[in-house]
Design an enzyme around this catalytic site. Sequence first.
Site, short mmCIF file in Angstrom:
data_model
loop_
_atom_site.label_atom_id
_atom_site.label_comp_id
_atom_site.label_asym_id
_atom_site.label_seq_id
_atom_site.Cartn_x
_atom_site.Cartn_y
_atom_site.Cartn_z
N VAL A 13 -27.27 -5.40 -25.91
CA VAL A 13 -28.31 -5.12 -27.09
C VAL A 13 -29.69 -5.22 -26.49
O VAL A 13 -30.64 -4.41 -26.66
CB VAL A 13 -28.07 -6.19 -28.11
CG1 VAL A 13 -29.24 -6.16 -29.11
CG2 VAL A 13 -26.83 -6.19 -28.59
N ASP A 32 -34.44 -11.76 -17.74
CA ASP A 32 -33.20 -12.33 -17.91
C ASP A 32 -33.10 -13.27 -16.99
O ASP A 32 -34.20 -13.65 -16.07
CB ASP A 32 -32.01 -11.28 -17.44
CG ASP A 32 -30.57 -11.62 -17.84
OD1 ASP A 32 -29.93 -10.82 -18.56
OD2 ASP A 32 -30.05 -12.69 -17.59
N GLY A 250 -4.68 1.37 -36.33
CA GLY A 250 -4.56 1.02 -35.25
C GLY A 250 -3.84 -0.49 -34.90
O GLY A 250 -3.17 -0.94 -35.80
N CYS A 257 -17.74 -8.07 -31.44
CA CYS A 257 -18.60 -8.31 -32.67
C CYS A 257 -17.81 -8.82 -33.78
O CYS A 257 -18.02 -9.68 -34.41
CB CYS A 257 -19.55 -7.19 -33.02
SG CYS A 257 -21.05 -6.86 -31.97
N ARG A 323 -13.34 -7.73 -24.36
CA ARG A 323 -13.32 -8.96 -25.11
C ARG A 323 -12.61 -8.85 -26.46
O ARG A 323 -12.84 -7.83 -27.18
CB ARG A 323 -14.92 -8.99 -25.21
CG ARG A 323 -15.75 -9.81 -24.23
CD ARG A 323 -17.00 -9.89 -24.51
NE ARG A 323 -17.67 -8.72 -24.57
CZ ARG A 323 -19.21 -8.75 -24.79
NH1 ARG A 323 -19.64 -9.80 -25.13
NH2 ARG A 323 -19.76 -7.45 -24.67
C1 UDX Z 1 -19.24 -3.05 -34.09
C2 UDX Z 1 -20.18 -2.30 -35.19
O1 UDX Z 1 -19.42 -0.85 -35.38
C3 UDX Z 1 -21.54 -2.12 -34.90
O2 UDX Z 1 -22.21 -1.62 -35.97
C4 UDX Z 1 -21.97 -3.60 -34.74
O3 UDX Z 1 -23.30 -3.64 -34.38
C5 UDX Z 1 -21.07 -4.37 -33.61
O4 UDX Z 1 -19.66 -4.14 -33.93
P1 UDX Z 1 -18.40 -2.01 -31.88
O5 UDX Z 1 -17.84 -3.56 -31.62
O6 UDX Z 1 -18.91 -1.34 -30.59
O7 UDX Z 1 -19.35 -1.99 -32.94
O8 UDX Z 1 -17.00 -1.38 -32.17
P2 UDX Z 1 -16.23 -0.24 -33.37
O9 UDX Z 1 -16.61 1.09 -32.74
O10 UDX Z 1 -17.01 -0.60 -34.44
O11 UDX Z 1 -14.89 -0.76 -33.28
C6 UDX Z 1 -14.47 -2.05 -33.39
C7 UDX Z 1 -12.82 -2.10 -33.43
O12 UDX Z 1 -12.53 -1.35 -34.43
C8 UDX Z 1 -12.34 -1.52 -32.21
O13 UDX Z 1 -11.28 -2.34 -31.80
C9 UDX Z 1 -11.74 -0.22 -32.90
O14 UDX Z 1 -10.72 0.33 -31.72
C10 UDX Z 1 -11.44 -0.52 -33.89
N1 UDX Z 1 -11.42 0.73 -35.01
C11 UDX Z 1 -12.53 1.37 -35.29
C12 UDX Z 1 -10.33 1.07 -35.49
O15 UDX Z 1 -9.32 0.63 -35.11
N2 UDX Z 1 -10.17 2.06 -36.43
C13 UDX Z 1 -11.53 2.75 -36.61
O16 UDX Z 1 -11.49 3.63 -37.61
C14 UDX Z 1 -12.73 2.42 -36.16
#
Ligand code: UDX
Length: 423
Positions: A13, A32, A250, A257, A323
């Site tokens: 971030v 940092d 999935g 997050c 993670r």
């Molecule tokens: C997420 C939020 O999207 C973002 O806005 C926030 O600030 C941080 O958390 P991120 O953790 O990078 O971002 O991953 P994201 O792309 O949202 O996917 C999260 C999880 O959901 C992954 O394990 C992904 O594989 C899963 N996922 C996502 C699905 O299983 N199906 C989907 O359609 C979308």
Amino acid sequence: MTSKIAVIGTGYVGLTTGACFAHLGHDVICADIVPEKIDRLRNGDVPIHEAGLTELVQEGLDTGRLSFVLGAEHAVGEAEFIYLCVPTPQSADGSADLSYLQSAAAEISPHLQPGAIVVNKSTVPVGSTRLVEQAMRRSDIPVVSNPEFLREGTAVDDFLNPDRVVIGADDQAAAGRVAALYLGVRAPVMVTDPASAETCKYAANAFLATKLSFTNAIAAVCEAVGADVNDVLLGMGYDHRIGHEFLRPGPGWGGSCFPKDSRAIISIAEDAGYDFALMRGVVTVNDEQFDRIVRKVGSVVPLEGATIALLGLAFKAGTDDTRESPALAVARRLVAAGATVRGYDPAVTEVDVDGLEVVDDAYAACDGANALVIATEWDDFKWLDLDKIADAMADKHIVDARNLLDRGAVKRRGFTYQGVGRS
Ligand code: UDX
């Protein structure tokens, strides 16, 4: 208009924020506490896997608009805006651990010039803006909340082309000055109070996690009634109130997050006297999803003593981050049931899971395996040579936890095929 910005914390971030603000024309110093990280960044060596970030860091170094220092106090002396982008890990009780945030605030406070604004970008529980104000002990410095909505892998694009910018402040002038930092960005900028901005971040992630658990639950219903989840979701998604995005079934959701923020909002609500039962269900459905994938494998091969090939270790495609990865949650369960797991991921070379060996080739992972699980939706896995896999494996069973493969082509080669919500 160029502003002087200090960014405290160079995680994904902080570094994205710093590099993007420099790209937008601001003068940015990132700080940092890890000396090696600062040395690497000064040489343009970006330690995280993030599309376009290395280029932006290099651009910032070349133009002189981006620099790196060790120690927050050295970054903030001339800064007009100080972005706090430090980690807020989960404590044992599920709440967010704010000690990094508080100590960063206390550390920088004596070095801030009058007129500076401190901005919280870390995801923090409601009320943390106040906590930072208290830690700073300076009534002359406004603290503003400006939550990030960055996805890993597309963080640069999400920063420069956001759906919205949310600013939470009691001080309207300070909010206006933070909003002006985003003049180069085409997006709605909304200003609200700090508690609403902080809640907005949690609510957005919690809603997205809910959408995914709902999708996986519908997939389970589809399996029970013999429907095809891909068609069901397509039919749902055409309704513009639902939309097609974030509807891919999935092995469960993970990452840095969603799991943390989902548990945190349950804990925030509980502390405030509200039992967020819906969200507890969302988390339970996700944990059950890992078990469901393992049961699919167990339905075709006795797990005790089996060798399972696991393709994909990252929590999603396009990142090397493991993670809270669903792939590892599945691997741990397989190992607990007595299986040996051999994993491969195009971006991950090591993981710390007993009983899981990481190899450097997809076919090597399949060698002698009794079943193959597709756990991450890397494009590379779509183009695997299925004949070569069939030859390598001891038994021909595939559990496609991302509905990624061409199931007709898989079945034609004599494999059993189980997707999620479709067979
Ligand atoms: C997420 C939020 O999207 C973002 O806005 C926030 O600030 C941080 O958390 P991120 O953790 O990078 O971002 O991953 P994201 O792309 O949202 O996917 C999260 C999880 O959901 C992954 O394990 C992904 O594989 C899963 N996922 C996502 C699905 O299983 N199906 C989907 O359609 C979308």
